[in-house]
Design an enzyme around this catalytic site. Structure first.
Site, PDB file in Angstrom:
ATOM      1  N   TYR A  38       0.854  -1.187   0.000  1.00 19.63           N
ATOM      2  CA  TYR A  38       0.000   0.000   0.000  1.00 19.63           C
ATOM      3  C   TYR A  38       0.888   1.234   0.000  1.00 19.63           C
ATOM      4  CZ  TYR A  38      -4.171   2.772   0.977  1.00 19.63           C
ATOM      5  OH  TYR A  38      -5.195   3.678   0.900  1.00 19.63           O
ATOM      6  N   LYS A  93     -22.268 -17.873 -10.576  1.00 17.83           N
ATOM      7  CA  LYS A  93     -21.544 -17.753 -11.843  1.00 17.83           C
ATOM      8  C   LYS A  93     -20.087 -17.399 -11.576  1.00 17.83           C
ATOM      9  CE  LYS A  93     -22.185 -17.950 -16.329  1.00 17.83           C
ATOM     10  NZ  LYS A  93     -23.136 -17.121 -17.080  1.00 17.83           N
ATOM     11  N   ASP A 135     -28.540 -12.755 -17.448  1.00 19.40           N
ATOM     12  CA  ASP A 135     -29.919 -12.644 -16.975  1.00 19.40           C
ATOM     13  C   ASP A 135     -30.498 -11.241 -17.154  1.00 19.40           C
ATOM     14  OD1 ASP A 135     -29.685 -15.272 -16.352  1.00 19.40           O
ATOM     15  OD2 ASP A 135     -29.697 -15.044 -14.184  1.00 19.40           O
ATOM     16  N   ASN A 326     -24.304 -24.342 -20.067  1.00 15.33           N
ATOM     17  CA  ASN A 326     -23.351 -23.296 -20.473  1.00 15.33           C
ATOM     18  C   ASN A 326     -21.993 -23.403 -19.804  1.00 15.33           C
ATOM     19  OD1 ASN A 326     -25.593 -22.395 -21.792  1.00 15.33           O
ATOM     20  ND2 ASN A 326     -25.495 -20.296 -21.032  1.00 15.33           N
TER      21      ASN A 326
END
Length: 400
Positions: A38, A93, A135, A326
């Site tokens: 960081y 997904k 969707d 799919n």
């Protein structure tokens, strides 16, 4: 009694509070680690990227990250359930992207369907190497996907193209089993939404060179009102159905789904349960192909389709042979696109993916035309084929 799958799913999601999490790749054990990961060290990384945004692929998560985007308007078979209800589906997904393709994916569910979703996606795109649209209801999904094709990273609406790819792969192997040519097939598609439209266009090779794509003989697409044909006045204001009418149904047949199926070689269902009867299957050509993909209840159950004379039957379910899912397509397509640093996903890449899936099955049979959906080797094969297809197109051929 053991819990049902639905009850198990509720318990799993409650126990884990979802299915994915964010983990750091580098340790932060002391002040030095903090200073490198960081501030102040990260400032130099930011300066380099400011000078050349492409360095984000070298120095950040962008090269291996996909955004799974929805507006919650067409979630599974549930319909317009909204952004909150879409979260577990998009999260699932993302889990599949990670598990099958090693891709870090994150769900983004937009709450409003009234705003400019294209602009919102463009605004978050810098973080990601690819966008998976999911969707989103038709016809809105077509315009959204088209408007995002020039943002410099691959964008694909999986409900359209992932489905079309896996259907093409299944048909290729069904023809191998039947010893038929794709060019001879007369096909009926039930469903004229995102999936049905994409399947019809890919199987007719719309906009694709015939050097890499063999168009089927003809397709008839049916919606709730029956056969889509050029005489239907209701489709004049629905662009994607108007295109379907002019790209398919060359005989301009009219009537119902039952009328369409008479003499057809194959049926592809992406619509609703129980629309097809054994008698309708018997009216088709001898030994027809039936892909009844409405989920969880298909247009016709496999045992009923076989009773009607179907030779090869596939569904979207895992409890029958020939699961058409799919997950055989989208992880490998995005993996290949990311590996090749593709700027978009072309039709050539989709066709390459379909052939890679089909060829993965060395000896197809009527009950084995597609690989197992949990075979990770499929993802690797698809990724290689997709990456090679992009590289060939990037070496001088047009995007097709």
């Amino acid at each position: 009694m053991p819990p049902t799958l639905y009850e198990e799913a509720l318990l799993l999601h409650e126990e884990h509070r979802g299915k994915i999490e964010v983990r750091g790749k580098v340790p932060v054990r002391n002040r030095h680690d903090l200073s490198v990961a960081y501030t102040p060290g990260v400032a130099e990384v930011a300066r380099r990227i400011a000078g050349d945004p492409n360095l984000a692929y070298r120095y950040t998560l962008k090269a291996n990250t996909v955004c799974v985007v929805t507006d919650g308007s067409a979630v599974l078979g549930l319909g317009d359930v909204g952004a909150y209800a879409a979260i577990p589906v998009m999260e699932g997904k993302a889990l599949l992207f990670r598990d099958f393709a090693g891709i870090d994916a994150f769900p983004i569910c937009f709450a409003s369907k009234d705003g400019d979703l294209v602009a919102q996606i463009k605004n978050i795109a810098p973080v990601f190497g690819g966008i998976n649209l999911e969707d989103i209801s038709a016809p809105r999904c077509f315009a959204i996907e088209a408007a995002l094709q020039d943002i410099g990273i691959p964008v694909m609406h999986d409900d359209q193209h992932g489905t079309a790819v896996i259907v093409l792969a299944a048909l290729i192997n069904a023809c191998r089993v039947q010893k038929k040519s794709m060019a001879d097939l007369k096909i009926v598609i039930s469903g004229a939404g995102a999936a049905g439209t994409a399947i019809a266009r890919l199987l007719k090779c719309v906009g694709v060179s015939d050097q890499i794509c063999i168009p089927v003989c003809d397709i008839i697409v049916c919606d709730r009102l029956g056969i889509i044909h050029r005489g239907r006045r209701d489709i004049l204001s629905i662009p994607h159905k108007y295109l379907i009418a002019h790209e398919t149904n060359h005989e301009n047949r009219i009537g119902t789904l039952a009328d369409a199926l008479v003499g057809a070689d194959a049926f592809i269902g992406v619509s609703a349960p129980g629309l097809v009867t054994p008698a309708m299957i018997r009216s088709m050509a001898k030994n027809p192909i039936v892909f009844a993909m409405a989920n969880p209840v298909p247009e016709i159950l496999p045992e009923e389709a076989k009773a009607g004379g179907a030779m090869i039957v596939g569904t979207g379910r895992s409890d029958y042979h020939n699961q058409i899912n799919n997950v055989l397509a989208f992880p490998g397509i995005f993996r290949g696109a990311l590996d090749a640093r593709a700027e978009r996903i072309t039709d050539k890449m989709k066709i390459a993916a379909a052939h890679a899936i089909a060829e993965y099955v060395k000896h197809p049979t009527k009950e084995y035309i597609l690989p197992s959906v949990i075979d990770r080797g499929v993802t690797r094969a698809v990724a290689v084929a997709v990456a090679e297809a992009w590289k060939r197109s990037a070496e001088g051929e047009k995007y097709i």
